[in-house]
Design a protein around this motif. Structure first.
Motif, mmCIF file in Angstrom:
data_model
loop_
_atom_site.group_PDB
_atom_site.id
_atom_site.type_symbol
_atom_site.label_atom_id
_atom_site.label_comp_id
_atom_site.label_asym_id
_atom_site.label_seq_id
_atom_site.Cartn_x
_atom_site.Cartn_y
_atom_site.Cartn_z
ATOM 1 N N LYS A 129 61.409 81.868 -40.928
ATOM 2 C CA LYS A 129 60.050 82.393 -40.769
ATOM 3 C C LYS A 129 59.897 83.679 -41.574
ATOM 4 O O LYS A 129 60.873 84.338 -41.932
ATOM 5 N N TYR A 130 58.647 84.035 -41.828
ATOM 6 C CA TYR A 130 58.345 85.228 -42.608
ATOM 7 C C TYR A 130 57.210 85.982 -41.924
ATOM 8 O O TYR A 130 56.254 85.376 -41.431
ATOM 9 N N TYR A 131 57.323 87.285 -41.907
ATOM 10 C CA TYR A 131 56.286 88.105 -41.269
ATOM 11 C C TYR A 131 55.106 88.270 -42.213
ATOM 12 O O TYR A 131 55.269 88.525 -43.401
ATOM 13 N N ASN A 132 53.906 88.110 -41.653
ATOM 14 C CA ASN A 132 52.682 88.331 -42.414
ATOM 15 C C ASN A 132 51.647 88.932 -41.463
ATOM 16 O O ASN A 132 51.286 88.303 -40.463
ATOM 17 N N PRO A 133 51.174 90.137 -41.743
ATOM 18 C CA PRO A 133 50.235 90.795 -40.823
ATOM 19 C C PRO A 133 48.892 90.097 -40.694
ATOM 20 O O PRO A 133 48.139 90.369 -39.760
ATOM 21 N N PHE A 134 48.557 89.180 -41.624
ATOM 22 C CA PHE A 134 47.272 88.491 -41.580
ATOM 23 C C PHE A 134 47.374 87.119 -40.905
ATOM 24 O O PHE A 134 46.364 86.433 -40.759
ATOM 25 N N MET A 135 48.574 86.754 -40.494
ATOM 26 C CA MET A 135 48.782 85.481 -39.817
ATOM 27 C C MET A 135 48.614 85.690 -38.317
ATOM 28 O O MET A 135 49.302 86.509 -37.723
ATOM 29 N N PRO A 136 47.686 84.976 -37.659
ATOM 30 C CA PRO A 136 47.521 85.151 -36.203
ATOM 31 C C PRO A 136 48.816 84.830 -35.468
ATOM 32 O O PRO A 136 49.516 83.864 -35.791
ATOM 33 N N GLY A 137 49.143 85.648 -34.494
ATOM 34 C CA GLY A 137 50.362 85.404 -33.724
ATOM 35 C C GLY A 137 50.536 86.420 -32.610
ATOM 36 O O GLY A 137 49.756 87.363 -32.465
ATOM 37 N N ASP A 138 51.578 86.222 -31.824
ATOM 38 C CA ASP A 138 51.934 87.127 -30.737
ATOM 39 C C ASP A 138 53.388 87.533 -30.950
ATOM 40 O O ASP A 138 54.304 86.729 -30.785
ATOM 41 N N LEU A 139 53.609 88.781 -31.327
ATOM 42 C CA LEU A 139 54.948 89.262 -31.676
ATOM 43 C C LEU A 139 55.622 90.006 -30.535
ATOM 44 O O LEU A 139 56.692 90.593 -30.730
ATOM 45 N N THR A 140 55.038 89.964 -29.352
ATOM 46 C CA THR A 140 55.545 90.756 -28.239
ATOM 47 C C THR A 140 57.010 90.471 -27.941
ATOM 48 O O THR A 140 57.819 91.404 -27.768
ATOM 49 N N SER A 141 57.387 89.190 -27.863
ATOM 50 C CA SER A 141 58.759 88.831 -27.490
ATOM 51 C C SER A 141 59.767 89.083 -28.607
ATOM 52 O O SER A 141 60.975 88.970 -28.386
ATOM 53 N N PHE A 142 59.298 89.416 -29.806
ATOM 54 C CA PHE A 142 60.207 89.681 -30.930
ATOM 55 C C PHE A 142 60.255 91.174 -31.270
ATOM 56 O O PHE A 142 60.910 91.564 -32.222
ATOM 57 N N TRP A 143 59.584 91.976 -30.460
ATOM 58 C CA TRP A 143 59.435 93.406 -30.753
ATOM 59 C C TRP A 143 60.308 94.228 -29.821
ATOM 60 O O TRP A 143 60.255 94.075 -28.603
ATOM 61 N N THR A 144 61.123 95.109 -30.401
ATOM 62 C CA THR A 144 62.013 95.955 -29.594
ATOM 63 C C THR A 144 61.561 97.411 -29.576
ATOM 64 O O THR A 144 62.219 98.256 -28.968
ATOM 65 N N GLY A 145 60.458 97.686 -30.239
ATOM 66 C CA GLY A 145 59.945 99.045 -30.266
ATOM 67 C C GLY A 145 59.076 99.333 -29.050
ATOM 68 O O GLY A 145 59.059 98.571 -28.067
ATOM 69 N N PRO A 146 58.326 100.426 -29.079
ATOM 70 C CA PRO A 146 57.432 100.773 -27.964
ATOM 71 C C PRO A 146 56.447 99.641 -27.674
ATOM 72 O O PRO A 146 55.870 99.063 -28.595
ATOM 73 N N LYS A 147 56.261 99.331 -26.398
ATOM 74 C CA LYS A 147 55.415 98.204 -26.026
ATOM 75 C C LYS A 147 53.955 98.395 -26.405
ATOM 76 O O LYS A 147 53.220 97.421 -26.536
ATOM 77 N N ASP A 148 53.549 99.648 -26.549
ATOM 78 C CA ASP A 148 52.150 99.890 -26.910
ATOM 79 C C ASP A 148 51.939 99.927 -28.425
ATOM 80 O O ASP A 148 50.844 100.240 -28.903
ATOM 81 N N LYS A 149 52.982 99.601 -29.183
ATOM 82 C CA LYS A 149 52.870 99.622 -30.642
ATOM 83 C C LYS A 149 53.342 98.313 -31.266
ATOM 84 O O LYS A 149 53.950 98.305 -32.338
ATOM 85 N N VAL A 150 53.082 97.202 -30.579
ATOM 86 C CA VAL A 150 53.431 95.895 -31.128
ATOM 87 C C VAL A 150 52.615 95.666 -32.398
ATOM 88 O O VAL A 150 51.388 95.795 -32.384
ATOM 89 N N PRO A 151 53.262 95.352 -33.510
ATOM 90 C CA PRO A 151 52.504 95.164 -34.767
ATOM 91 C C PRO A 151 51.604 93.944 -34.719
ATOM 92 O O PRO A 151 51.871 92.975 -34.007
#
Length: 281
Positions: free
Chosen positions: A180-202
């Motif tokens: 897979k490849y990250y793309n900020p314009f692709m709709p998705g939910d990155l919450t479960s793949f994010w280890t940073g602050p919960k209020d700053k999910v990209p």
């Protein structure tokens, strides 16, 4: 009683589905301007020709355009239209473009599957014989058909442009799954793949398509610099034309209709004033 039950059920579904839907985010498409925008906008023929070349040399390796025929390229308003050949099946340039592509056929004598040079009457060939083959070649993901994608996706051609130019390194703290490849314009939910602050999910999501464009990947016949942005701009315009090839005719008809209605309104008002001018109101 039934209405109350249905209302409660709908409310329950809203609570269940609401958070997951709300978590699906992506950046807004980039602000891109094309010649075909606005009520009198027209397609840029040279851009459509470059866009077709990007599709043929890059995108067609994975994406089909099952609604497109080679003859469409030579129709009025198309990238290779020539007024000397109103019947696009007779357009020599379209014939040449089609001839370079092999399409599957059946041998009339043996019944065997063969490949032959395409003609203007043929559809754009699909890169895969069937859906399972397409998924197997793309890590389980099905490459979408591009025939009308510029109209089918919110944001239109700007969405296509943004996806193609949006690839880049993922934010620190985001784990990207294999294949897979990250793309900020692709709709998705990155919450479960994010280890940073919960209020700053990209914002954005994952896409199975690797970055398809690269500088100089396509050589433009008109000498236009072959940057990633230029390739994306041109193929997005081509896909917009493919999705709405009669756009220019529609706009011309609409403009003519508006002019007719304005003239008709003026005549109607003048007639009204003349007929009733001596009648007390």
């Amino acid at each position: 009683m039934l209405r109350k039950v249905l209302a409660l059920a709908a409310l329950g579904l809203a609570f269940v589905a609401g958070p997951s839907l709300a978590a699906t985010t992506h950046e807004e498409p980039k602000d891109v301007h094309w010649s075909f925008e606005g009520p009198v906008g027209k397609f840029d023929t040279e851009q459509l020709q470059r866009g077709y070349k990007v599709y043929r040399e890059v995108c067609s390796a994975c994406h089909a355009m099952n609604l497109m025929y080679f003859r469409n390229l030579g129709q009025k308003g198309g990238p290779f239209y020539d007024p000397k050949y109103p019947n696009s099946n007779e357009n020599p340039y379209v014939k040449s473009l089609a001839k370079d592509i092999q399409v599957p056929d059946i041998d009339s004598e043996t019944g065997d599957v063969i490949h032959r040079p395409a003609t203007p009457a043929d559809k754009f060939p699909s890169p895969f014989p069937n859906e399972p083959a397409a998924r197997a070649s793309n890590g389980g993901a099905l490459p979408p058909d591009l025939s009308v994608i510029a109209k089918a996706r919110e944001g239109g051609p700007a969405y296509v442009y943004s996806i193609l130019t949006g690839f880049g390194p993922p934010p620190k703290g985001l784990t990207v799954p294999p294949g897979k490849y990250y793309n900020p314009f692709m709709p998705g939910d990155l919450t479960s793949f994010w280890t940073g602050p919960k209020d700053k999910v990209p914002e954005g999501g994952f896409i199975a398509m690797p970055p398809p464009l690269a500088p100089g990947k396509v050589t433009f016949d008109d000498g236009k610099p072959s940057t990633v942005a230029q390739q994306a701009d041109d193929v997005a315009a081509f896909l917009m034309w493919a999705a709405e090839p009669k756009m220019e005719e529609r706009k011309q008809f609409g403009l003519g209709a508006m002019i007719y209605l304005l003239i008709f309104t003026g005549l109607l008002y003048a007639s009204y004033r003349r007929i009733w001018r001596n009648v007390a109101h």
